[in-house]
Design a protein around this motif. Structure first.
Motif, mmCIF file in Angstrom:
data_model
loop_
_atom_site.group_PDB
_atom_site.id
_atom_site.type_symbol
_atom_site.label_atom_id
_atom_site.label_comp_id
_atom_site.label_asym_id
_atom_site.label_seq_id
_atom_site.Cartn_x
_atom_site.Cartn_y
_atom_site.Cartn_z
ATOM 1 N N ASP A 1 39.981 46.154 50.936
ATOM 2 C CA ASP A 1 39.372 46.957 49.865
ATOM 3 C C ASP A 1 37.947 46.510 49.580
ATOM 4 N N LYS B 1 36.719 49.302 52.641
ATOM 5 C CA LYS B 1 36.313 50.331 51.679
ATOM 6 C C LYS B 1 34.948 50.036 51.068
ATOM 7 N N ILE C 1 37.224 51.344 44.721
ATOM 8 C CA ILE C 1 37.991 51.203 45.973
ATOM 9 C C ILE C 1 39.112 52.235 46.090
#
Length: 416
Positions: free
Chosen positions: A251, A287, A357
């Motif tokens: 993330d 991400k 995220i």
């Protein structure tokens, strides 16, 4: 930020074999390919030095110089770094000095120029440019690390071919190689090098392979007709021992520093993704990517900054636009110089990263903190990452769980 995020420092184990006797290995390889017979007294021998941070590069160069001097020839260092160092001779000398490569430490002259000679043309009409100083030497010894490239995948990527075509192509040659983007890099580096090997006085190459801890693992000398063999063999071995992040899905990846001494793109895209032509290479999915700082060795060259989603004001203030833009334009990958969103503090950047995220409520964030993309043996991971990797044989915890922490100025305290 609600201080409910816990981090654990972990260690990854990689291949840790390394070459213990570099001078001895250089001497052995020097004689194995018959360089002592090719070089004669009073010959002017150019030995290349590039812009990458290579382990024991001063000792490697000194050892080659020593062998050349034994024959009573006249070795010298020639800068071989394309458009790096601001595409100036003095800038390239300064890059070498950062690695300890000086006339005093080497005991030989260091020669640099942006001037080239035109050797020939490729079938597609592109002229082949080559460093003027190197061309007028009696012999050239190419020295470079063999590793995976940050823009494409192939049988030959970064290595001896690249130091000839791009490094000794100087600004003109580097620009031409990059002018056709990924195809130019993947296909034409080799084609340029083939002509250089025919037309320039190249007498040998030394390919360097590093282990998972960026230590000198293997050094192989190559005759001119063995460059492709050595480049491909060492690259295949490199791919087997290449350090990687322990998971494919992240993330928020926090990179403490990026820089030219770490990778040609500041951050190795084999680690953080962003390879233009990945082939069958599986890139990690990240991400949000946050970078906190730029290394001093980069001298303001922040090429690759565009790979990040977020950076700090501290990093932003260190960017030298001229150096960064020159390098980026030469590469033709203009997106790699885009400036990401800038945050006044590391804390604000991390808070923003975690807010963006796209996780559903209650899904714990997958966070990794690394020092840079070449030091992957230690890192901080969040609980979600730890649950995935805790049973891996090459992974172990070091220390106890700790909360994510910042000082009064908003600087991250959980650092490698």
């Amino acid at each position: 930020m609600k201080n409910n995020i816990s981090l654990l420092k972990v260690k990854q184990k990689f291949n840790n074999q390394y070459l213990r006797d570099i001078p001895g290995e250089i001497e052995k390889e020097f004689h194995r390919i018959g360089l002592d017979e090719k070089i004669h007294p009073d010959m002017k021998i150019a030995i290349t030095a590039g812009s990458r941070g290579i382990d024991h590069i001063t000792e490697i160069l000194q050892s080659i110089i020593k062998e050349v001097k034994k024959i009573k020839a006249n070795p010298f260092i020639v800068t071989a770094m394309g458009s790096h160092g601001g595409a100036t001779a003095e800038g390239q000398r300064q890059v070498l000095s950062h690695y300890g490569i000086t006339e005093k430490s080497m005991g030989v002259p260091i020669k640099a120029t942006m001037d080239t000679v035109q050797l020939d043309y490729l079938e597609n009409g592109l002229p082949v440019h080559f460093d003027r100083i190197a061309y007028h030497a009696d012999g050239i010894i190419a020295v470079n690390r063999v590793k995976v490239h940050t823009a494409f995948k192939g049988k030959i990527e970064s290595g001896l071919h690249k130091i000839l075509a791009v490094g000794l192509g100087n600004h003109r040659g580097a620009r031409l190689v990059h002018s056709l983007g990924v195809k130019g890099l993947r296909d034409y580096i080799v084609e340029f090098a083939k002509i250089i090997l025919k037309k320039a006085p190249v007498i040998a190459g030394f390919g360097i392979l590093e282990n998972g801890y960026d230590q000198t693992f293997r050094i192989k000398a190559a005759k001119p007709d063995e460059f492709a063999k050595i480049d491909s063999e060492l690259l295949e071995e490199c791919k087997k021992i290449l350090p990687r992040l322990p998971v494919k899905n992240i993330d928020l990846l926090i990179v403490q520093e990026m820089g030219k001494n770490i990778s040609g793109t500041g951050m190795d895209t084999n680690i953080v993704s962003g390879i233009k032509d990945p082939g069958d290479f599986e890139q990690p999915e990240i991400k949000k990517l946050l970078v906190l700082d730029l290394t001093e060795e980069s001298q303001g060259n922040a090429v690759g900054i565009g790979i990040a989603d977020m950076i700090t004001e501290k990093l932003y203030k260190k960017i030298d636009s001229k150096s960064t833009n020159t390098n980026t334009i030469t590469s033709t990958f203009l997106d790699r110089a885009r400036i990401p969103i800038v945050f006044a503090t590391e804390q604000k950047a991390i808070e923003t990263g975690l807010k963006t995220i796209w996780n559903l409520p209650g899904i714990p964030p997958r966070i990794i903190i690394i020092k840079n993309t070449i030091k992957l043996d230690e890192m901080y991971v969040s609980k979600a990452i730890w649950e995935e990797i805790k049973d891996k044989e090459n992974v172990s915890a070091i220390g106890e769980w700790e909360s994510i922490k910042f000082d009064q100025s908003g600087q991250l305290l959980n650092t490698i």
